[in-house]
Each structure stands twice: as structure tokens, then as C-alpha cells.
Design an enzyme around this catalytic site. Structure first.
Site, PDB file in Angstrom:
ATOM      1  N   GLU A 168      -4.831  40.041  20.385  1.00 43.93           N
ATOM      2  CA  GLU A 168      -5.407  38.786  19.908  1.00 43.93           C
ATOM      3  C   GLU A 168      -4.950  38.422  18.503  1.00 43.93           C
ATOM      4  O   GLU A 168      -5.758  38.271  17.584  1.00 43.93           O
ATOM      5  CB  GLU A 168      -6.938  38.840  19.979  1.00 43.93           C
ATOM      6  CG  GLU A 168      -7.450  39.000  21.399  1.00 43.93           C
ATOM      7  CD  GLU A 168      -8.969  38.805  21.508  1.00 43.93           C
ATOM      8  OE1 GLU A 168      -9.637  38.725  20.479  1.00 43.93           O
ATOM      9  OE2 GLU A 168      -9.469  38.733  22.649  1.00 43.93           O
ATOM     10  N   GLU A 377      -8.490  41.809  28.984  1.00 47.89           N
ATOM     11  CA  GLU A 377      -9.930  41.832  28.710  1.00 47.89           C
ATOM     12  C   GLU A 377     -10.640  40.709  29.448  1.00 47.89           C
ATOM     13  O   GLU A 377     -10.107  39.611  29.565  1.00 47.89           O
ATOM     14  CB  GLU A 377     -10.242  41.642  27.210  1.00 47.89           C
ATOM     15  CG  GLU A 377     -10.002  42.842  26.354  1.00 47.89           C
ATOM     16  CD  GLU A 377     -10.334  42.596  24.884  1.00 47.89           C
ATOM     17  OE1 GLU A 377     -11.300  41.864  24.585  1.00 47.89           O
ATOM     18  OE2 GLU A 377      -9.613  43.144  24.041  1.00 47.89           O
TER      19      GLU A 377
HETATM   20  C1  BG6 Z   1     -12.242  40.381  21.969  1.00 44.14           C
HETATM   21  C2  BG6 Z   1     -11.801  41.620  21.248  1.00 44.14           C
HETATM   22  O1  BG6 Z   1     -12.026  39.317  21.111  1.00 44.14           O
HETATM   23  O2  BG6 Z   1     -13.563  40.236  22.307  1.00 44.14           O
HETATM   24  C3  BG6 Z   1     -12.741  42.787  21.403  1.00 44.14           C
HETATM   25  O3  BG6 Z   1     -10.495  41.979  21.577  1.00 44.14           O
HETATM   26  C4  BG6 Z   1     -14.171  42.306  21.278  1.00 44.14           C
HETATM   27  O4  BG6 Z   1     -12.413  43.771  20.460  1.00 44.14           O
HETATM   28  C5  BG6 Z   1     -14.423  41.360  22.427  1.00 44.14           C
HETATM   29  O5  BG6 Z   1     -15.132  43.305  21.232  1.00 44.14           O
HETATM   30  C6  BG6 Z   1     -15.852  40.863  22.478  1.00 44.14           C
HETATM   31  O6  BG6 Z   1     -16.220  40.276  21.301  1.00 44.14           O
HETATM   32  P1  BG6 Z   1     -17.634  40.559  20.657  1.00 44.14           P
HETATM   33  O7  BG6 Z   1     -17.669  39.764  19.404  1.00 44.14           O
HETATM   34  O8  BG6 Z   1     -18.651  40.083  21.637  1.00 44.14           O
HETATM   35  O9  BG6 Z   1     -17.709  42.024  20.443  1.00 44.14           O
END
Ligand code: BG6
Length: 477
Positions: A168, A377
């Protein structure tokens, strides 16, 4: 019902994590200080001042965690390496104990028939490089990052065949240099575009070096893609969505794939005097860093409408990963502003729930870039509750993942080549700014900001559900 295509036989059903969010052991076995180790200590930056000093102690419990992955039948596990474990100062002498930890983890995964996917950089920069030359603010980072990458290729390239370069880039540069919510906590539009250009060059240099060191491996960046919707069919709203797609997504994915910046966005930034300075040879290097796949982190779509040059919302930057939620209107006068999409439900963190948006996004990427896609993800952050009998009934997570898996299958039926799906996350972990109350895992970890935290692992209902999905290769939804 449509006659859907099956998932490919070797489809990589997986889960993902990041070093800072799970490992803990922040100052153990020679690890250096990272930008996050420092940032979380500034009062008011994270929920209740939570930090990753212990996180979920994966550093000491990785065998137990891999055992749980094997029990689930996971085909792949995506994790990241902490740069400051390998090079405590970002460069110079290698810390052998750092390499040992990841060697052990990789061997453990392979022994359990789990394909490792290694993320080289998931936001934790050695603080020494930030102190010495401003980290990503200087072109010096390109050399140090490439050296770090080559060290990993040499150490693990014999066993690790799937690599993610930068996680990201659009989020860590934006949150670090536009919204100041992540380290180094700066708000400076011109610097943001410059920092981002350096990161693109480092990404390309890393991929270029990969070819000779891991010739049989595959590498790509993970992009946080939030497909843009127009709020209405009014042409000015459609144009606003086009503007957002170009400035907030093509700005990165075009560079990854073709080594070129999209023209309208470039012209706009040039007019404003904030386009990055591009040196001789930069564009050639960018072109040499073409990835094997596009990694996509998908959480939600964003909806846009016209933002008049005068009298609209003031300057502000929506965050593609939605850290600020979607209720707050932000935008760029003359280009676009974000609006709430009333057709979608939202999570308790106000993130849109939009499985169809994933199908739309996958098709857009396929049509534009013609690259295979790794969904690196996707997942749901919620308040989970462990019942007295030890059960965690996260039906909402099952529903969320199920609808997204269906959407992927529809995209596959459309002709999109998806090589894998990594759910965020395997165990619960530290949510950068939200502490441990926002949980994503299939495995509950008894870790909290306050009160009891013996770090015990407990399988959620979704654990058993995903196991069955993997067993049936996605036929059993
Ligand atoms: C993504 C990241 O942006 O979202 C992760 O790569 C992150 O590291 C995930 O944990 C979820 O975001 P958040 O803010 O809900 O933890």
C-alpha cells in the site's frame, strides 16, 4: 443462478499479516528501532496509546500460529519482514538473528505445506534512515532499499517464490505526508508526491534486481484499491469519479505497469506546482520494474460527486483504506468530493461493505493492465466477543468473507485471473491506530489495551467455516 466457473485447482487460499502488527519483540535479538516504534510513543497518536511492543507475540509463538494455519488447511500465508530486524540501522551490518527468525518461520510453513508470500515492506522503516536523510524523502532510500531486498532474495529466494514489494504505497505515503496520521506525521502536498516518486523508483529497482536473484519467483506490489463510483449519472459527477480513479489509483497502478504517470492527473499537479521532480533515467527505471501480478488490498469502494472550484468542500484527502471512515466529506476543489453511498451497509468503523465493488475492481484492473491479480488483503474489522465457554461467534465475518469470495468467483467467471485470496488476518493483531479492539482474525488472541491479556489463541467460528471453504476449493459456500 449463473453457472459459475470453479476456482483454479492451485488457488492460493490464504491469510495475511504484517510484522509490526503481530511480532512484538520490538527490541529483542538485535532488532533496531523503526519509525512505528517511535511514532506510537507520541501521546495521542494511537487508541489509548497502544503500541506493538508485544503485539500478539508472534515472534515467540510462531510455531503455535503455524500449527493453527496447518489445522485450518491454509494454502498460503502472507507475512512481512521487519527491515530493522535484518538491518538495525537500515543498512550496514546484517543482524543474523533477524534472518534466523524468518528462516525458521519459512521452514516451518513449508514443512506444513503452506506457501509463503513474503512482503518486503509493510510500513516499518528503520528509524535510523528517517533520522539520517528523511527516509523516503531522499533518493538515497532507493539504494538502501534495494540492498535490503537483495539480502532477502539471497537469504530466502530458494524457498520463497511469491513476493510483495511495497504494501500500500498509496496509503503509507498519503498517511505519512498528506494527512499526518502515520509517521513521520507530515502534511505537505508537494513533498508527498516527491516521496511517492522515490517509493516508485525503489519499487522498480527492487523488482529489477529480483529478476536475476529469484528468476523462478513472482513479485508485485500490493495496492490499496478503492474503486471509484459516481454519485449520480450527472456527467459532472461521472467526471468527478474519473478524476478520482485517475489521481487516486491510476497514479500508482499505471506507474507500476507501464512506468508512466496518467496525463490528466500529471497536468493538474503541474498546474498546481506539486508534480514530483523526475530526473533523467527515472522513467526508464520505472519501465524496468514491471510486476508479475497486481497485488490488491480491497476493503471498500468510494463514491464521488462534483466539487466546485469555489464554494465546495475545502482541501482534504480521502483515505482509500478508510481509516477516517466514509462519513466525513473530503475532496479536492475542482476535481471531486467524497459522498456517502446510501446503497451500502457499513461496518462499525464506517467502512462500506461492498462485495460487488470487488468484482468491479478486479475487472477494471484486468481490462486496463492485463496482469494476474493476487488479492493480498480483504477482511472485516469488528468488535469480537469471547463467550464464557470460549466460543467466538463471528457470523458477521463469515457473511462478509463469503460474499466477497462469491464476488471473486463471479470475476473469475468473467475472465479475471486471480491467483490467490489472502484474508486479513490470520490471528487478531494490532490495528495500527485502533489498538486491539478492532479485530480481523480467524483466531482470537486474548490481548487488550487494558485488563487480561495472556495472549491465548482461540478459534473463532469463522476459522471452521474458512477451513471448509478451503477443503472444497470454494465450492462449499
Ligand atoms: C490495510 C493494511 O490498509 O488495512 C493493514 O495493509 C491494516 O496493515 C488493514 O491493518 C486494516 O486497517 P485497520 O486500520 O482497520 O487496521
Amino acid at each position: 443462478h449463473e453457472n459459475l466457473k470453479s476456482f483454479p485447482k492451485d488457488f492460493l487460499w490464504g491469510a495475511a499479516s504484517a510484522a509490526y502488527q503481530i511480532e512484538g519483540a520490538w527490541n529483542i535479538d538485535g532488532k533496531g528501532i523503526s519509525n512505528w516504534d517511535k511514532f506510537v510513543r507520541i501521546p495521542g497518536k494511537t487508541f489509548k496509546g497502544t503500541n506493538g511492543d508485544i503485539a500478539v507475540d508472534h515472534y515467540h509463538r510462531y510455531k503455535e500460529d503455524v500449527q493453527l494455519m496447518a489445522e485450518m488447511g491454509l494454502k498460503t500465508y502472507r507475512f512481512s519482514v521487519a527491515w530493522s530486524r535484518i538491518f538495525p540501522n537500515g543498512k550496514g551490518e546484517i543482524n543474523q538473528k533477524g534472518l534466523d527468525f524468518y528462516n525458521d518461520l519459512i521452514n516451518e510453513l513449508i514443512e506444513h505445506h503452506i506457501e509463503p508470500i513474503l512482503t518486503i515492506y509493510h510500513w516499518d522503516l528503520p528509524q535510523a534512515l528517517q533520522d539520517e536523510y528523511g527516509g523516503w524523502e531522499s533518493r538515497q532510500i532507493i539504494k538502501d532499499f534495494t540492498n535490503y531486498c537483495i539480502t532477502l532474495y539471497k537469504a530466502f529466494g530458494d524457498r520463497v517464490k511469491y513476493w510483495v514489494s511495497l504494501n500500500e504505497q498509496n496509503v503509507f505515503t498519503r498517511l505519512g505526508y498528506q494527512t499526518a496520521m502515520h509517521p513521520p506525521g507530515v502534511k505537505d502536498d508537494k513533498l508527498f508526491y516527491q516521496v511517492n516518486h522515490h517509493a516508485s523508483l525503489a519499487n522498480a529497482a527492487a523488482i529489477k534486481a529480483f529478476r536475476s536473484h529469484v528468476p523462478d519467483g513472482k513479485i508485485g506490489p500490493s495496492f490499496a484499491y478503492s474503486p471509484a463510483y459516481a454519485a449520480t449519472s450527472k456527467p459532472e459527477d461521472v467526471l468527478a469519479a474519473e478524476n478520482a480513479e485517475e489521481l487516486a489509483s491510476h497514479w500508482w497502478m499505471d506507474v507500476y505497469t507501464w512506468g508512466t504517470y496518467p496525463q490528466a492527473a500529471w497536468n493538474y499537479l503541474e498546474r498546481k506546482g506539486i508534480a514530483p521532480e523526475v530526473e533523467e533515467g527515472d522513467l526508464e527505471l520505472l519501465k524496468e520494474g514491471k510486476p508479475d501480478f497486481m497485488g490488491v488490498n480491497y476493503y471498500q469502494t468510494t463514491t464521488f460527486e462534483k466539487n466546485p472550484l469555489h464554494g465546495g468542500t475545502s482541501e482534504g484527502h480521502f483515505n482509500t483504506s478508510g481509516e477516517k471512515g466514509t462519513s466525513e466529506d473530503t475532496g479536492i476543489p475542482g476535481l471531486y468530493k467524497t459522498v456517502r453511498n446510501e446503497n451500502l451497509n457499513r461496518t462499525n468503523w464506517d467502512w462500506n461493505i461492498d462485495p460487488q465493488g470487488l468484482r468491479i475492481g478486479l475487472r477494471r484492473i484486468t481490462n486496463r493492465y492485463k496482469l494476474p491479480i493476487l488479492i493480498s488483503e480483504n477482511g472485516l474489522g469488528e468488535y469480537d466477543k469471547a463467550e464464557e465457554d470460549g466460543s467466538i461467534n463471528d457470523d458477521y465475518r463469515i457473511e462478509y468473507i463469503e460474499s466477497h469470495v462469491k464476488s471473486i468467483q463471479e470475476a473469475v467467471t468473467d475472465g479475471v485471473e486471480v491467483i490467490g485470496y489472502c484474508v486479513w488476518s490470520f490471528t487478531d493483531l494490532l490495528s495500527w491506530l485502533n489498538g486491539y479492539k478492532k479485530r480481523y482474525g480467524f483466531v482470537y488472541v486474548n490481548q487488550h489495551e487494558e485488563g487480561e491479556h495472556d495472549l491465548r489463541r482461540m478459534k473463532k467460528k469463522s476459522f471452521y467455516w474458512y477451513k471448509a471453504v478451503i477443503e472444497s476449493n470454494g465450492e462449499n459456500l
